[in-house]
Write an enzyme that holds these catalytic residues in place. Structure first.
Site, PDB file in Angstrom:
ATOM      1  N   GLU A 114       8.334 -12.085  -5.088  1.00 14.32           N
ATOM      2  CA  GLU A 114       9.187 -10.911  -4.910  1.00 14.32           C
ATOM      3  C   GLU A 114      10.654 -11.299  -4.688  1.00 14.32           C
ATOM      4  OE1 GLU A 114       7.461  -8.284  -2.017  1.00 14.32           O
ATOM      5  OE2 GLU A 114       5.641  -7.984  -3.210  1.00 14.32           O
ATOM      6  N   LEU A 122      14.238  -7.860 -13.247  1.00 15.22           N
ATOM      7  CA  LEU A 122      13.210  -8.127 -14.254  1.00 15.22           C
ATOM      8  C   LEU A 122      13.829  -8.260 -15.636  1.00 15.22           C
ATOM      9  CD1 LEU A 122      10.272  -8.498 -15.015  1.00 15.22           C
ATOM     10  CD2 LEU A 122      10.026  -6.020 -15.109  1.00 15.22           C
ATOM     11  N   HIS A 173       4.389  -6.689  -8.921  1.00 13.89           N
ATOM     12  CA  HIS A 173       3.546  -6.293  -7.790  1.00 13.89           C
ATOM     13  C   HIS A 173       3.571  -4.782  -7.609  1.00 13.89           C
ATOM     14  CE1 HIS A 173       4.202 -10.509  -5.741  1.00 13.89           C
ATOM     15  NE2 HIS A 173       3.689 -10.585  -6.963  1.00 13.89           N
ATOM     16  N   ARG A 180       2.393   1.139   7.207  1.00 12.78           N
ATOM     17  CA  ARG A 180       2.712   1.560   8.568  1.00 12.78           C
ATOM     18  C   ARG A 180       2.742   3.075   8.703  1.00 12.78           C
ATOM     19  NH1 ARG A 180       7.675  -2.497   8.116  1.00 12.78           N
ATOM     20  NH2 ARG A 180       7.447  -1.553   6.049  1.00 12.78           N
ATOM     21  N   GLU A 239       0.089  -9.266  -8.038  1.00 15.36           N
ATOM     22  CA  GLU A 239      -0.334  -9.046  -6.655  1.00 15.36           C
ATOM     23  C   GLU A 239      -0.392  -7.544  -6.445  1.00 15.36           C
ATOM     24  OE1 GLU A 239       1.850 -11.033  -3.327  1.00 15.36           O
ATOM     25  OE2 GLU A 239       1.839  -9.020  -2.440  1.00 15.36           O
ATOM     26  N   GLY A 262       1.191  -5.427   4.581  1.00 12.30           N
ATOM     27  CA  GLY A 262      -0.063  -5.951   5.118  1.00 12.30           C
ATOM     28  C   GLY A 262      -1.227  -4.987   5.063  1.00 12.30           C
ATOM     29  N   GLY A 305      -3.340  -9.558   7.028  1.00 10.10           N
ATOM     30  CA  GLY A 305      -3.251  -8.174   6.573  1.00 10.10           C
ATOM     31  C   GLY A 305      -4.554  -7.426   6.739  1.00 10.10           C
TER      32      GLY A 305
END
Length: 576
Positions: free
Chosen positions: A255, A310, A327, A334, A374, A381, A420
């Site tokens: 990332e 990108l 990703h 949260r 990913e 997490g 996570g």
């Protein structure tokens, strides 16, 4: 225990149906000829038979006790004549978060029998080692003085198991380490750590013995004064891996759009592409890695300057990579709610972001495969109590279906094991619901993608989602197809299927929580066709068998369920 009056066996079906319909709440003791009590195993089989028979009907009353015309009906249109896409056989792949190596002893957990048994069931697949902490890790070779000697090939593949006392100690230490990692994550502070040959040896042993193809993530935040990638540490790692003849693929950085936030370093797309070109040149000078895979840039989903990163990367470095990786997460872990995990609008957001990435790649580097390098449900997490529960399966199965339909060749699930709440295995290395869903997908679903459209007849709407593939040819004969479906609704739904699949025998695999209703969506346990899924022992998975049902033009999908319907005799031309 007080039983209902003993019931003759010929009346058991009627009584059990009442119980299943929740009109009765007392146990039943069935007796056969001569008054002998019917065994518990027979009764269990009877209950299972009733459950699965209700999934496919010709208009009979449903197992919920409601009239069929009150149950939403979806008319499915299946195209069996042509393929939309043919995916990599390793389409469903997994990751190990680099945080596992933050305290290097934890890498020895990869030698436990249980995790190796579970990982083997996901082969063939890529195993990506990476994540945020890969860009804070430096290879520190000890020249054979690592914490423990590299295991021999025989030992590495399970001939010598990790001692139980050591395994327990490692699990306890890992649980404590997770608290420290979570604190660092919340504070946005990441300490630089060192790893030795031990980490590499354990990853290579684990991946090769489990039939997984290792992808190793290199640190891209080692920079020169001119903000170019400092490749010296990576060169040292490549030399060691080549000396051990370790076959693997590579990534550089995780990332890059968040480098500035996490480390105060900004790297634009053009420079990142030149960094990858440098890595490709290093690989080309190696007899072992000149043809190895290089994947990147593992950018976060397009938003603001991320799209620019990108595009700039592909212009300067698109020729260096074998696949473009990005990703995706649906929501912030949260702040995520249970409703988010069941919201069709949230699920549809994947298609929007995927379309943006595919368009960028098509413009800047046409023909380059695109992977989800990913991905999981919630970033940060995961969402505790949701990403590790049954409800997460709706996001996961829908992502697998939608990604395949849009032509993403590989989807790497974050994480098999690591920090996570979105892991497939819990802290004691026991499988969570998404693990069982992944194994079923791996066994049943082939890489050939077909098209299916649904027309709602009575309010089924967007809460029933379906995807169609050729069935896995390692498990089924040519021409078989598998329909993946999910019901996000608290009501059952009937699906009408056309000829020729309606003339086919179907094997049914229905996943439901072990608890009913909304409360069950938060469960960390899952049932397959009414049977709780648990490992038999550390070396044995349960029998993941489908239930064969006779031909019919209707399928019933229970409330809050995930299902695979394999039409074994469909004779699909595209699957021959």
């Amino acid at each position: 225990m007080n039983y209902l009056k003993s019931v003759p066996f010929r009346m058991c079906l009627m009584v059990v149906v009442l119980i299943r319909s929740r009109f009765l709440t007392v146990p039943v003791r069935c007796v056969g000829v001569g008054g002998q009590e019917v065994s518990g195993s027979v009764m269990k089989s009877l209950l299972l038979l009733l459950s699965v028979l209700s999934l496919r009907t010709h208009g009979a009353r449903s197992s919920y006790g409601s009239s069929p015309d009150r149950v939403p009906v979806l008319d499915l249109h299946l195209d069996l004549s042509s393929l939309l896409h043919r995916l990599d056989p390793r389409f469903l792949s997994v990751t190990i978060d680099a945080s596992l190596a933050a305290e290097e002893r934890s890498m020895l957990l990869l030698r436990t029998q249980k995790i190796r048994t579970l990982a083997k069931a996901l082969s063939p697949a890529f195993l990506r080692f990476g994540g945020t902490r890969q860009d804070f890790m430096v290879f520190d070779p000890k020249g054979g003085q690592q914490l423990t000697a590299a295991p021999s090939a025989e030992e590495a593949c399970g001939a010598v198991q990790l001692p139980a006392l050591l395994e327990g100690d490692l699990k306890q230490n890992w649980t404590q380490q997770l608290l420290l990692l979570q604190k660092e994550e919340h504070q946005g502070r990441y300490r630089r750590t060192q790893f030795t040959e031990l980490t590499v040896d354990q990853l290579q042993s684990f991946s090769s013995c489990c039939g997984l193809d290792l992808v190793f993530g290199l640190n891209a935040l080692l920079r020169t004064a001119q903000n170019r990638w400092n490749s010296s540490n990576a060169a040292s790692l490549l030399r060691y891996c080549e000396s051990r003849r370790y076959r693997m693929s590579w990534e550089l950085g995780n990332e890059p759009n968040s480098f500035e936030k996490k480390a105060g370093i900004r790297v634009d797309g053009g420079q990142l592409g030149r960094d990858f070109t440098r890595l490709r040149k290093m690989m080309s000078e190696s007899s072992l890695y000149r043809d190895a895979g290089l994947f990147g840039p593992d950018v976060g989903q397009p938003r603001d300057h991320r799209a620019d990163i990108l595009g700039g990367f592909l212009q300067s470095g698109g020729g260096a990579i074998d696949a473009c990786t990005w990703h995706h997460y649906y929501v912030d872990g949260r702040a995520a709610s249970l409703e988010d995990f069941l919201d069709p609008t949230v699920l549809d957001s994947l298609a929007v972001k995927t379309g943006e990435v595919l368009e960028t790649v098509k413009r800047a580097s046409p023909g380059t495969p695109v992977w989800l390098g990913e991905t999981s449900s919630a970033f940060g997490g995961g969402a505790a109590g949701l990403s590790d529960s049954f409800v997460a399966g709706f996001m996961w199965l829908d992502k697998l279906g939608l990604a395949a339909r849009m032509g993403l060749d590989v989807v790497m699930r974050q994480v098999l094991v690591g920090a996570g709440s979105y892991h497939l295995l819990d802290d004691d290395l026991n499988p969570l619901p998404d693990y069982w869903l992944s194994v079923l997908h791996k066994r049943l679903v082939g890489p050939e993608v077909l098209n299916v459209d649904a027309v709602s007849g009575a309010g089924g709407g967007r809460r029933v989602r379906s995807y169609l593939h050729c069935a896995n040819r390692r498990s089924y004969r040519d021409g078989a197809v598998v329909l993946m479906s999910m019901n996000l609704s608290p009501r059952p739904v009937r699906m009408q299927v056309p000829v020729p699949v309606s003339n086919s025998t179907v094997e049914t695999f229905v996943l439901q929580s072990d608890r009913p209703g909304m409360d069950g969506l938060r469960s960390r346990s899952v049932k397959l066709n009414g049977v709780l899924l648990e490992m038999v022992d550390d070396e044995t998975l349960p029998l993941l068998a489908g239930v064969p049902l006779p031909p019919s033009d209707h399928l019933q999908l229970p409330a809050f369920s995930l299902a695979f319907f394999v039409f074994t005799d469909a004779g699909a031309a595209a699957c021959r």
